[in-house]
Enzyme design. Structure first.
Site, PDB file in Angstrom:
ATOM      1  N   ASN A  41      27.026  51.270 -25.851  1.00  0.00           N
ATOM      2  CA  ASN A  41      26.391  52.389 -26.234  1.00  0.00           C
ATOM      3  C   ASN A  41      26.089  53.572 -25.336  1.00  0.00           C
ATOM      4  O   ASN A  41      26.017  53.070 -24.176  1.00  0.00           O
ATOM      5  CB  ASN A  41      24.805  51.778 -26.914  1.00  0.00           C
ATOM      6  CG  ASN A  41      23.998  51.040 -26.002  1.00  0.00           C
ATOM      7  OD1 ASN A  41      24.390  50.238 -24.955  1.00  0.00           O
ATOM      8  ND2 ASN A  41      22.580  51.253 -26.039  1.00  0.00           N
ATOM      9  N   GLU A  43      23.502  56.296 -24.676  1.00  0.00           N
ATOM     10  CA  GLU A  43      22.370  57.231 -24.825  1.00  0.00           C
ATOM     11  C   GLU A  43      22.434  58.639 -24.281  1.00  0.00           C
ATOM     12  O   GLU A  43      23.141  58.787 -23.384  1.00  0.00           O
ATOM     13  CB  GLU A  43      21.129  56.546 -24.172  1.00  0.00           C
ATOM     14  CG  GLU A  43      20.922  55.328 -25.155  1.00  0.00           C
ATOM     15  CD  GLU A  43      19.422  54.451 -24.782  1.00  0.00           C
ATOM     16  OE1 GLU A  43      19.007  54.960 -23.642  1.00  0.00           O
ATOM     17  OE2 GLU A  43      19.239  53.461 -25.366  1.00  0.00           O
ATOM     18  N   CYS A  52      26.232  54.473 -31.016  1.00  0.00           N
ATOM     19  CA  CYS A  52      26.201  53.187 -30.664  1.00  0.00           C
ATOM     20  C   CYS A  52      27.626  52.300 -30.394  1.00  0.00           C
ATOM     21  O   CYS A  52      28.468  53.190 -30.659  1.00  0.00           O
ATOM     22  CB  CYS A  52      25.908  52.497 -31.889  1.00  0.00           C
ATOM     23  SG  CYS A  52      24.249  53.219 -32.737  1.00  0.00           S
ATOM     24  N   GLU A  54      28.951  50.091 -31.695  1.00  0.00           N
ATOM     25  CA  GLU A  54      29.885  49.553 -32.777  1.00  0.00           C
ATOM     26  C   GLU A  54      30.791  50.825 -33.283  1.00  0.00           C
ATOM     27  O   GLU A  54      31.918  50.781 -33.468  1.00  0.00           O
ATOM     28  CB  GLU A  54      29.010  48.997 -33.839  1.00  0.00           C
ATOM     29  CG  GLU A  54      28.099  47.888 -33.657  1.00  0.00           C
ATOM     30  CD  GLU A  54      26.817  48.349 -33.174  1.00  0.00           C
ATOM     31  OE1 GLU A  54      26.661  49.204 -32.315  1.00  0.00           O
ATOM     32  OE2 GLU A  54      25.863  47.911 -33.946  1.00  0.00           O
ATOM     33  N   CYS A  83      23.002  48.823 -36.436  1.00  0.00           N
ATOM     34  CA  CYS A  83      21.760  49.552 -36.957  1.00  0.00           C
ATOM     35  C   CYS A  83      22.487  49.920 -38.606  1.00  0.00           C
ATOM     36  O   CYS A  83      23.739  49.561 -38.665  1.00  0.00           O
ATOM     37  CB  CYS A  83      21.673  50.925 -36.448  1.00  0.00           C
ATOM     38  SG  CYS A  83      22.910  52.128 -36.400  1.00  0.00           S
ATOM     39  N   CYS A  86      25.842  52.111 -38.543  1.00  0.00           N
ATOM     40  CA  CYS A  86      26.661  51.233 -37.967  1.00  0.00           C
ATOM     41  C   CYS A  86      27.372  50.277 -39.007  1.00  0.00           C
ATOM     42  O   CYS A  86      28.633  50.282 -39.367  1.00  0.00           O
ATOM     43  CB  CYS A  86      26.701  50.731 -36.840  1.00  0.00           C
ATOM     44  SG  CYS A  86      26.566  51.713 -35.241  1.00  0.00           S
TER      45      CYS A  86
HETATM   46 ZN   LIG Z   1      24.263  51.737 -34.596  1.00  0.00          ZN
END
Ligand SMILES: [Zn+2]
Length: 134
Positions: A41, A43, A52, A54, A83, A86
């Site tokens: 990930n 940010e 993310c 994924e 999430c 994703c």
């Molecule tokens: Zn995600």
């Protein structure tokens, strides 16, 4: 469960950039041809720009010329799930029975299916093109 995939997800988690939440995530995908694609990930201070792990792994797979996710391993601090965004992106390239291994929980890695996490995915078959676009 693919132990190499879990190990690669854990390694990717080490490279996560998560200075705001501290929630580090690593993802590893095994594509149909057997290769492994990873993501961490990333940010951003503009939170909506955060990516993310994924989706980064899926992007790497696509840019490498593959289109089919055979298995996904996700390493987090608590065995967290992907999430919703994703799961939607994953459903574009995976089958309902594609295995997702959630690593990091107290009980060790847990295997679930994509459909188990996202039973009513919006699938490409639901989108029909017409000549008018309507
Ligand atoms: Zn995600």
């Amino acid at each position: 469960m693919d132990e190499e995939l879990i190990r690669r997800a854990r390694e990717a988690r080490e490279h996560a950039y998560a200075p705001y939440s501290g929630y580090r995530v690593g993802a590893a995908i095994r594509s149909a041809d057997g290769r492994v694609w990873t993501g961490s990930n990333v940010e951003n201070v503009s939170f909506g720009a955060t990516l993310c792990a994924e989706r980064i792994a899926i992007g790497a797979m696509i840019s490498g010329g593959e289109r089919v996710v055979k298995e996904l391993a996700l390493a987090t601090q608590d065995g967290g799930t992907p999430c919703g965004i994703c799961l939607q992106v994953l459903s574009e390239f995976a089958e309902e029975d594609t295995e997702i291994v959630l690593d990091g929980g107290a009980g060790g890695p847990v295997a679930v299916s994509l459909a188990g996490l996202f039973p009513q995915a919006f699938r490409s078959a639901q989108v029909r093109r017409t000549e008018t676009g309507s």
